[in-house]
Design an enzyme around this catalytic site. Sequence first.
Site, PDB file in Angstrom:
ATOM      1  N   ASP A   1      -7.212  34.501  -4.334  1.00  7.96           N
ATOM      2  CA  ASP A   1      -8.198  33.933  -3.422  1.00  7.96           C
ATOM      3  C   ASP A   1      -9.300  33.178  -4.167  1.00  7.96           C
ATOM      4  O   ASP A   1      -9.821  33.656  -5.168  1.00  7.96           O
ATOM      5  CB  ASP A   1      -8.803  35.081  -2.604  1.00  7.96           C
ATOM      6  CG  ASP A   1      -9.591  34.609  -1.407  1.00  7.96           C
ATOM      7  OD1 ASP A   1      -9.310  33.510  -0.899  1.00  7.96           O
ATOM      8  OD2 ASP A   1     -10.483  35.349  -0.965  1.00  7.96           O
TER       9      ASP A   1
ATOM     10  N   ASP B   1      -9.673  26.493  -4.817  1.00 12.61           N
ATOM     11  CA  ASP B   1     -10.878  26.163  -4.056  1.00 12.61           C
ATOM     12  C   ASP B   1     -11.671  25.089  -4.788  1.00 12.61           C
ATOM     13  O   ASP B   1     -12.445  25.373  -5.695  1.00 12.61           O
ATOM     14  CB  ASP B   1     -11.736  27.405  -3.839  1.00 12.61           C
ATOM     15  CG  ASP B   1     -12.929  27.130  -2.936  1.00 12.61           C
ATOM     16  OD1 ASP B   1     -13.074  25.970  -2.485  1.00 12.61           O
ATOM     17  OD2 ASP B   1     -13.701  28.058  -2.673  1.00 12.61           O
TER      18      ASP B   1
ATOM     19  N   SER C   1     -15.136  37.888   8.927  1.00 16.54           N
ATOM     20  CA  SER C   1     -15.656  39.239   9.129  1.00 16.54           C
ATOM     21  C   SER C   1     -16.598  39.344  10.322  1.00 16.54           C
ATOM     22  O   SER C   1     -16.728  40.401  10.926  1.00 16.54           O
ATOM     23  CB  SER C   1     -16.375  39.727   7.863  1.00 16.54           C
ATOM     24  OG  SER C   1     -15.456  39.940   6.818  1.00 16.54           O
TER      25      SER C   1
END
Length: 330
Positions: A92, A115, A228
């Site tokens: 990630d 990213d 979240s």
Amino acid sequence: MAFYGGDELADVYDEALDGGFGLVASNVAEPNTMMGLMEGAEQADSDLLIQMSAGACRFAGNGDAEAGLRAMGNYIDVIAQQYDVGVFLNMDHQTDMDFIDMQVETAIPSSIMIDASHEDFEENIARSKAVVEKTEQADEEILVEAELGQIKGVEDEIVAEEAFYTDPEQAVEFVDRTGTDLLAISVGTQHGVAKGKDLDLKPDLATEIHETLADHGLETPLVLHGSSGLQPDQLSDFMNRGICKVNKDTRYQYEYTRTLFDLYREEANDIVPPEGVEDQRDSFFNDVEWSPNKDRFDPRVGGRDVRERIAEVYAGLADVAGSAGQSLYK
């Protein structure tokens, strides 16, 4: 069942696109969360996508990210064999090309998320395409995820003060030029602790991006970071808009600490000397009548509670995301 690679993960995403569900990609930095997730995935009959950031790898490797990835990769591989679902690993928010090279060379992860969303459009394309080319040249079964747009908040020490929504036409150009397998989009979610009612969500934008890509012959699974703060109905809604992967990290961090806090708060008298008793922890209470209760302070007690709670949370999230009952590798 087994720890699988990118080819099998691509099959899961194909099914998710067709079926209108998504995988809950769940971040870990240590084994208790990992094993709780595996238990929850089997309970839900959902294939499991575990995630690790560079920071999590450094934590697991005592400061050495490569060591941490190797250790956790082996841990996942061994423990996954105990469970009757497919298990995958995504790296990630990766920004270090040298670390990405190591990931490709070892073929430990099933997918890698590069990213470069903080860079300008052309530089984002260049870096994302470079990772796609690395996996192709190595001929490894590794999918590549990239991000277009910017999500507000903090993720693994990457700070974004503002959100920049993903443009559908730019998304087409980006996927076409990079060849990325998955695209993380910005539609108003936020990394870290956020309340769903405070998020400036644009769910219709996810639909527009998905349909615009499809109109150009690009059936690219979309990814939602910073979920979240989403409420269950908000999360479920996104699954019918081309979102096939939803990231969860902060929620597990809170559940981990809250579970231990509740345990030790309830059992405080078995762990901490009561008022009036000298705290002789250095001599392990040899000179006082009170002593701690090993049946409560043994780390395995709290560890088991953490695993059980993480399993419960994951099973609930899999149900909301629609992946429950959908395992291809049962």
